[in-house]
Design a protein around this motif. Structure first.
Motif: not given
Length: 473
Positions: A154-156, A311-317, A367-369, A468-473
């Protein structure tokens, strides 16, 4: 039983096959959000109404989510390679149509067909990854790569969409699928041998009623924003949605091979977790949908920098998700779901304070973080709670239900928050509707926290599930 006939193939050939399949997964994951960075340009170029603009991502998400279970069943019946290639062909042709669209109607129709193709191809991706594996080690490696690709997709999409929109055209956010998809379609039949088809009845009525019911529900919220909650069109849309969902559940109860085994919905914790997941994913997609337009229309950012802003959102997740299984084993799934939902609600209150002169730091970034931390704490425990206790014979259905929950939850979330936004918006002033929209979203996230507290077991831990676990970002 799925049979692999690729045993004995050279390691290089299997590796190339794996990355070819994962390239398709990345493309499908990116497609919901890749157009969001381009929405201001799409609106200006094609003359979209501000409310109708939400159909550009939602048309894809609704078709993808609503037909996902049917797509998985077709993969079993037709063979995974055949279903995968057929779905990609549909997806690629629809991408070409969307990229060349000259009217809003054609673009939305193309997005619907893209979703249909994705629903047919998507379920076969993981099945083919497993087919290529010869042992547990290769299976674990394939699963890890699948999760990694799904996590960044999604972030890509946001970043690639911004890059293509800024330096080429918004149309290339769709047209890029044509050469990539053509290569995958050409190579997959030469790299992976077909799986053994299995006979099964198709629950076509279930698939149609689930999809059309979701569309009617989304349309009801959009109509409410345009014409009011008591308008005939609005009430008719909600009534139609209710009738279709009733028909869906009646069909699933009587069908010999239902898309959704209703026994999966008898578990209170699972139903609660599905609700929490849908609500939080919906609020997350709403943030992405509104914030990217705020960055461009109010702060004057370019499409590329608007995509990079996430990008900060993706990295934090990604970082938080690494620690979530251990946190679950200490505190349990319920505590993390409640905490994550409250963090998402807090972040949405922060976004409600955005103004015409706000700076990215701290007004957007902080707020994004917080939002990213909340998403990271919700997704993995939610996945575990949904998959916990699922019988082995229903694991595929439960996994499809999880993906459907996310896709339709995201589409509904955008529709609901867009309708709230419209009530407070002043024409020509994009930022005017944001406070009401984000406060409304915060209330929904708060409800998700209460739902998790009332339904999900406190004792549920990560070690009790093999999901299986992976983020939804």
């Amino acid at each position: 039983m799925v049979r692999s006939t690729s045993d004995g193939a050279p390691m290089g050939r299997r590796t190339l096959a794996l990355w070819t399949i994962l390239a398709a997964q990345l493309m499908l994951q990116m497609d919901f959000l890749i157009v969001i960075v381009a929405l201001p340009q799409i609106q200006q170029d094609l003359g979209f109404d501000p409310l109708a603009l939400s159909w550009v991502p939602n048309a894809f998400g609704l078709a993808f989510g609503g037909l996902l279970l049917l797509g998985g069943r077709l993969g079993d019946i037709l063979g995974q390679v055949r279903a995968f290639r057929t779905g990609l062909i549909i997806f690629v042709l629809a991408s070409l149509l969307g990229g060349l669209a000259q009217t809003p109607t054609i673009l939305v129709a193309a997005r619907v067909v893209q979703g249909i193709g994705a629903a047919l191809a998507g379920p076969s991706v993981l099945a083919l990854v497993m087919v290529l594996a010869r042992n547990d080690a290769e299976r674990a490696k394939g699963m890890s790569l699948f999760i990694a690709v799904s996590s960044v997709g999604a972030s890509a999409g946001l970043i690639l969409g911004g890059l293509l929109t800024q330096f080429l055209s918004w149309r290339w956010s769709l047209l890029i699928n044509v050469p990539v998809g053509a290569v995958v379609i050409f190579m997959i039949g030469r790299l992976v041998t077909e799986t053994r088809p299995r006979r099964s009845r198709l629950d076509v009525v279930g698939a149609i009623t689930a999809t059309l019911g979701s569309v009617a529900l989304v349309y009801g919220f959009i109509s409410a924003a345009e014409s009011g909650w008591l308008d005939v069109t609005t009430l008719s849309a909600f009534a139609l949605a209710l009738a279709l969902f009733v028909l869906f559940f009646r069909t699933e109860k009587k069908h010999a091979a239902p898309l959704l085994h209703l026994d999966l919905l008898r578990d209170r914790g699972r139903v609660g977790a599905l609700g929490v997941m849908a609500l939080i994913v919906g609020m997350h997609f709403s943030v992405v949908f509104l914030l990217v337009q705020y960055l461009q229309q109010v702060l004057g950012w370019t499409p590329l920098f608007s995509g990079l802003a996430y990008l900060p959102l993706t990295a934090t997740v990604f970082i938080i998700s690494h620690f979530v299984p251990r946190l679950m084993n200490v505190f349990g799934a319920q505590a993390l779901l409640v905490t994550g939902s409250l963090l998402v609600a807090t972040s949405l209150v922060g976004f409600a304070l955005l103004g015409d002169r706000s700076d990215y730091f701290p007004a957007v970034l902080v707020p994004l973080l917080i939002h990213a931390a909340g998403i990271g704490l919700v997704f993995a425990p939610g996945t575990v709670a949904i998959m916990h206790g699922v019988p082995e014979e229903h694991a595929g259905t439960a996994s499809g239900l999880l993906q459907m929950d996310q896709q339709i939850g995201g589409a509904l979330g955008i529709a609901v928050i867009t309708s709230i936004y419209a009530f407070g918006a002043v024409p020509g002033q994009f930022g005017s509707g944001l406070p009401a929209a984000f406060i409304g979203a915060a209330v929904i996230a708060l409800f998700a926290a209460i739902l998790a507290m009332r339904t999900v077991s406190r004792r549920l831990q990560a070690q009790n599930s093999t999901a299986g676990i992976h983020p939804a970002s």
